[in-house]
Motif scaffolding. Structure first.
Motif, PDB file in Angstrom:
ATOM      1  N   ASP A 500      72.511   3.228  61.602  1.00  0.00           N
ATOM      2  CA  ASP A 500      72.334   4.408  60.761  1.00  0.00           C
ATOM      3  C   ASP A 500      72.507   4.100  59.277  1.00  0.00           C
ATOM      4  N   ASP A 501      73.465   3.237  58.946  1.00  0.00           N
ATOM      5  CA  ASP A 501      73.699   2.937  57.527  1.00  0.00           C
ATOM      6  C   ASP A 501      72.489   2.249  56.907  1.00  0.00           C
ATOM      7  N   ARG A 502      71.913   1.315  57.651  1.00  0.00           N
ATOM      8  CA  ARG A 502      70.731   0.617  57.131  1.00  0.00           C
ATOM      9  C   ARG A 502      69.558   1.581  56.999  1.00  0.00           C
ATOM     10  N   ASN A 503      69.369   2.437  58.002  1.00  0.00           N
ATOM     11  CA  ASN A 503      68.285   3.419  57.927  1.00  0.00           C
ATOM     12  C   ASN A 503      68.462   4.332  56.729  1.00  0.00           C
ATOM     13  N   ALA A 504      69.695   4.783  56.493  1.00  0.00           N
ATOM     14  CA  ALA A 504      69.963   5.671  55.363  1.00  0.00           C
ATOM     15  C   ALA A 504      69.674   4.975  54.032  1.00  0.00           C
ATOM     16  N   GLN A 505      69.984   3.675  53.979  1.00  0.00           N
ATOM     17  CA  GLN A 505      69.714   2.928  52.757  1.00  0.00           C
ATOM     18  C   GLN A 505      68.212   2.872  52.479  1.00  0.00           C
ATOM     19  N   TYR A 506      67.420   2.583  53.505  1.00  0.00           N
ATOM     20  CA  TYR A 506      65.968   2.535  53.304  1.00  0.00           C
ATOM     21  C   TYR A 506      65.399   3.918  52.989  1.00  0.00           C
ATOM     22  N   GLN A 507      65.951   4.963  53.574  1.00  0.00           N
ATOM     23  CA  GLN A 507      65.503   6.312  53.252  1.00  0.00           C
ATOM     24  C   GLN A 507      65.754   6.630  51.779  1.00  0.00           C
ATOM     25  N   ALA A 508      66.910   6.225  51.282  1.00  0.00           N
ATOM     26  CA  ALA A 508      67.223   6.449  49.872  1.00  0.00           C
ATOM     27  C   ALA A 508      66.292   5.643  48.962  1.00  0.00           C
ATOM     28  N   ILE A 509      66.003   4.412  49.369  1.00  0.00           N
ATOM     29  CA  ILE A 509      65.082   3.579  48.584  1.00  0.00           C
ATOM     30  C   ILE A 509      63.694   4.213  48.567  1.00  0.00           C
ATOM     31  N   ASN A 510      63.245   4.694  49.720  1.00  0.00           N
ATOM     32  CA  ASN A 510      61.947   5.368  49.790  1.00  0.00           C
ATOM     33  C   ASN A 510      61.867   6.518  48.804  1.00  0.00           C
ATOM     34  N   ALA A 511      62.906   7.338  48.781  1.00  0.00           N
ATOM     35  CA  ALA A 511      62.919   8.496  47.888  1.00  0.00           C
ATOM     36  C   ALA A 511      62.895   8.069  46.427  1.00  0.00           C
ATOM     37  N   GLU A 512      63.645   7.008  46.104  1.00  0.00           N
ATOM     38  CA  GLU A 512      63.703   6.536  44.713  1.00  0.00           C
ATOM     39  C   GLU A 512      62.359   5.987  44.259  1.00  0.00           C
ATOM     40  N   ILE A 513      61.705   5.226  45.122  1.00  0.00           N
ATOM     41  CA  ILE A 513      60.390   4.695  44.777  1.00  0.00           C
ATOM     42  C   ILE A 513      59.384   5.829  44.613  1.00  0.00           C
ATOM     43  N   ALA A 514      59.399   6.780  45.543  1.00  0.00           N
ATOM     44  CA  ALA A 514      58.459   7.902  45.467  1.00  0.00           C
ATOM     45  C   ALA A 514      58.635   8.689  44.168  1.00  0.00           C
ATOM     46  N   ALA A 515      59.867   8.856  43.724  1.00  0.00           N
ATOM     47  CA  ALA A 515      60.136   9.643  42.517  1.00  0.00           C
ATOM     48  C   ALA A 515      59.610   8.963  41.252  1.00  0.00           C
ATOM     49  N   SER A 516      59.575   7.606  41.238  1.00  0.00           N
ATOM     50  CA  SER A 516      59.145   6.899  40.031  1.00  0.00           C
ATOM     51  C   SER A 516      57.639   6.636  39.993  1.00  0.00           C
ATOM     52  N   VAL A 517      56.935   6.861  41.079  1.00  0.00           N
ATOM     53  CA  VAL A 517      55.469   6.744  41.182  1.00  0.00           C
ATOM     54  C   VAL A 517      54.944   5.406  40.628  1.00  0.00           C
ATOM     55  N   PRO A 518      55.368   4.261  41.214  1.00  0.00           N
ATOM     56  CA  PRO A 518      54.764   2.986  40.818  1.00  0.00           C
ATOM     57  C   PRO A 518      53.356   2.819  41.384  1.00  0.00           C
ATOM     58  N   ALA A 519      53.032   3.625  42.386  1.00  0.00           N
ATOM     59  CA  ALA A 519      51.709   3.696  43.004  1.00  0.00           C
ATOM     60  C   ALA A 519      51.678   5.023  43.751  1.00  0.00           C
ATOM     61  N   VAL A 520      50.502   5.450  44.159  1.00  0.00           N
ATOM     62  CA  VAL A 520      50.387   6.719  44.873  1.00  0.00           C
ATOM     63  C   VAL A 520      49.997   6.447  46.314  1.00  0.00           C
ATOM     64  N   PRO A 521      50.934   6.595  47.266  1.00  0.00           N
ATOM     65  CA  PRO A 521      50.552   6.453  48.677  1.00  0.00           C
ATOM     66  C   PRO A 521      49.661   7.620  49.076  1.00  0.00           C
ATOM     67  N   ILE A 522      48.563   7.322  49.753  1.00  0.00           N
ATOM     68  CA  ILE A 522      47.592   8.372  50.062  1.00  0.00           C
ATOM     69  C   ILE A 522      47.529   8.689  51.550  1.00  0.00           C
ATOM     70  N   ALA A 523      47.494   7.665  52.407  1.00  0.00           N
ATOM     71  CA  ALA A 523      47.295   7.934  53.832  1.00  0.00           C
ATOM     72  C   ALA A 523      47.931   6.849  54.681  1.00  0.00           C
ATOM     73  N   PHE A 524      48.336   7.249  55.894  1.00  0.00           N
ATOM     74  CA  PHE A 524      48.690   6.313  56.958  1.00  0.00           C
ATOM     75  C   PHE A 524      47.509   6.316  57.928  1.00  0.00           C
ATOM     76  N   PRO A 525      46.531   5.447  57.700  1.00  0.00           N
ATOM     77  CA  PRO A 525      45.266   5.556  58.432  1.00  0.00           C
ATOM     78  C   PRO A 525      45.357   5.121  59.889  1.00  0.00           C
ATOM     79  N   ILE A 526      44.591   5.784  60.720  1.00  0.00           N
ATOM     80  CA  ILE A 526      44.330   5.336  62.087  1.00  0.00           C
ATOM     81  C   ILE A 526      43.108   4.437  62.039  1.00  0.00           C
ATOM     82  N   SER A 527      43.179   3.270  62.660  1.00  0.00           N
ATOM     83  CA  SER A 527      42.013   2.384  62.723  1.00  0.00           C
ATOM     84  C   SER A 527      41.527   2.283  64.157  1.00  0.00           C
ATOM     85  N   ALA A 528      40.278   1.884  64.325  1.00  0.00           N
ATOM     86  CA  ALA A 528      39.675   1.879  65.660  1.00  0.00           C
ATOM     87  C   ALA A 528      38.713   0.728  65.826  1.00  0.00           C
TER      88      ALA A 528
END
Length: 555
Positions: A500-528
């Motif tokens: 849980d501690d490691r997961n929480a750390q990555y969740q916090a990192i995700n939020a911090e990166i998203a807030a600073s917008v170094p790039a814009v994630p657009i989609a989690f694509p399905i491929s076929a």
């Protein structure tokens, strides 16, 4: 822990489901694969299999490239110490039959499979393994600048010229069949990282004979070595030829494991989804990857088998903060607010593709349900541009031509729509199209004058670090992004034990990166993939670990 499913569609809309777990694992390995399921000698491979790809590989030395079409070929030719089980996602034996860690996770001892030879007849032994690790660790600075796709740095952080910063310490030969790899600090995802194609073991004799570290040849706009045009590994297929219109592999008679049914594989590139589709319908190929939304329904109506992979990639709009005025947070926020992700997904991606507000797929631990997202708000985007003092400076927008990727099905069309949306809020966009095979990847991952670019990342193993580490774990020319606090947090999370501690750390990192917008994630694509009637089953994998000995053909 995460799981996924792959769905096969036919004209009757029936479905066959195969479970595929994706989870971190350092447990006891299972038994090695046998030569046949029944224990009797398997029939000699005899079939020829023609597979349609989206482009030629950029190079066949996996240590030097991160291109998915290159990896598709090298996965057949070279193997690493450990592999990934297609059903459980656990780390499995490959060239190593067993392993153990000691010294608080700083030492890993591997026992090598016996009687394994490289395709040139030289033996796989501990000396060969260490020769590969030492090659990667000692890549010279000039070489690293020529090949920005090297994975060693994103995983192990530094090379022998800066050993204090490197996670890798050394590789020691214990005896011919036992090798020890030592780390400078704990790395929870070490075993999973070794499943990356980049860490497949090459013949040291071939590396030396073909001057693998000398990039004195050019293929598809890329500087490559002679070895990158003729790899030599221990895999079930050996390299035969790389012609103008295809790459050919042949079954290796001395292979230690199951050789399957296919004697010859031809990887044949078609840079358009429509031409891949027609080649399948005309019987020129037996399967192809990267079915697009524009051809999906047509294939279903014709009764063509389609296998979908669950999303394990992210498509993003890259932003280069080294180019003014993109260093201003308001300008980057305005870019995100200008983009209608839902419209892009509806027009250009396969159904059930999800919007992305971060760079870690939702099935992985570390995904943050509450990661900040500015949403589509063109009026607010205009306000932010005015606040930032944007005066209509020209922004060069790079996008690839003649390319389809699991994360980016129709880049020209996606570019046109994103560009239209950006212009609508006041951005001055200059299109810069670059052919994929003429160095697109290198251009957008190196310092330059581009402001924006289209790209994506396909995960190779089930850990948030496989996404955040390579993209945002260090200063990268691709984004001009340098946040030492985020770098430190990612470094700390990599060493934390699963939980849980490691997961929480990555969740916090995700939020911090998203807030600073170094790039814009657009989609989690399905491929076929689309399969001909000749194919009974295909080993589809979200992490693209698809070895053709596991393709089953109808009698």
């Amino acid at each position: 822990m995460a799981s996924s499913k792959m769905r096969r569609l036919t004209v009757q809309f029936g479905a066959v489901f195969v479970a595929l777990g994706l989870t971190a694992c350092t447990g006891t390995p299972g038994p090695p694969p046998s030569s046949s399921a029944s224990g009797t000698a398997a029939a000699e491979p005899a079939a020829t299999f023609n597979f349609g790809t989206a482009s030629m590989p950029l190079g066949l030395d996996p240590a030097m490239t991160a291109d998915s079409e290159s990896y598709r070929v090298t996965r057949q030719v070279l193997e690493g110490l450990v592999g990934v089980d297609g059903e459980t996602g656990q780390t499995t034996p490959l060239l190593a039959t067993e392993w153990k860690d000691s010294n608080n996770g700083l030492s890993y001892d591997f026992t090598l499979r016996s009687n394994v030879t490289f395709h040139d007849g030289t033996p796989l032994d501990a000396t060969a393994v260490c020769a590969n690790f030492n090659r990667w660790f000692t890549f010279p600075s000039d070489l690293r600048k020529q090949a920005p796709g090297i994975s060693f740095q994103s995983v192990f952080k530094a090379y022998s010229d800066e050993p204090v910063f490197s996670i890798f310490k050394d590789c020691k030969v214990i005896n011919a069949s036992d090798v020890q790899i030592n780390l400078t600090r704990p790395f929870t995802g070490f075993l999973q990282a070794l499943t990356l194609p980049a860490f497949a073991i090459s013949s040291p004799a071939a590396l030396e004979a073909q001057k693998a570290n000398v990039l004195d040849q050019v293929r598809n706009g890329q500087s490559v070595s002679a070895y990158a045009g003729h790899p030599v590994g221990t895999g079930p297929y050996q390299f035969s030829a790389w012609d103008a219109d295809k790459v050919t592999l042949s079954s290796y008679k001395g292979y230690w494991g199951n050789r399957g049914q296919i004697a010859t594989i031809n990887f044949i590139p078609y840079d358009r989804a429509e031409t891949r589709q027609q080649a399948l319908l005309d019987g020129k190929i037996d399967a192809y990857d990267l079915v697009t939304s524009g051809t999906f329904d047509q294939l279903v109506k014709k009764g063509v088998q389609i296998i979908q992979r669950d999303p394990f990639s992210v498509m993003y709009l890259g932003i280069n903060q080294a180019v003014a005025p993109l260093e201003k947070p308001e300008v980057r926020q305005a870019i995100e607010m200008a983009i209608d992700k839902e419209a892009l997904i509806r027009k250009f991606f396969i159904d059930n593709t999800a919007q992305a507000s971060q760079f870690v797929p939702p099935k992985l631990s570390g995904f943050n349900n509450n990661a900040p997202s500015l949403g589509y708000n063109p009026e607010k985007a205009k306000e932010l541009l005015a606040k930032a003092g944007y005066k209509g400076e020209e922004l060069k927008f790079y996008y690839p031509l003649n390319a389809t990727r699991a994360y980016m099905p129709t880049p020209e069309k996606i570019y046109a729509e994103i560009s239209r949306q950006l212009v609508a809020v006041g951005f001055n966009i200059k299109p810069v199209p670059v052919d994929w095979e003429q160095g697109y990847l290198q251009k957008v991952q190196s310092p330059g004058d581009r402001a924006l670019h289209l790209l994506g990342w396909n995960g190779s193993y089930a850990d948030a670090d496989n996404f955040l580490g390579p993209l945002f774990g260090e200063t990268r020319a691709e984004f001009g992004y340098s946040d030492s606090e985020v770098f430190h947090k990612i470094e700390r999370a990599r060493a934390m034990p699963d939980g849980d501690d490691r997961n929480a750390q990555y969740q916090a990192i995700n939020a911090e990166i998203a807030a600073s917008v170094p790039a814009v994630p657009i989609a989690f694509p399905i491929s076929a993939l689309a399969l001909s009637d000749k194919v009974e089953s295909y080993p589809a994998s979200p992490v693209l670990n698809e070895v053709f000995t596991n393709v089953r053909l109808k009698p």
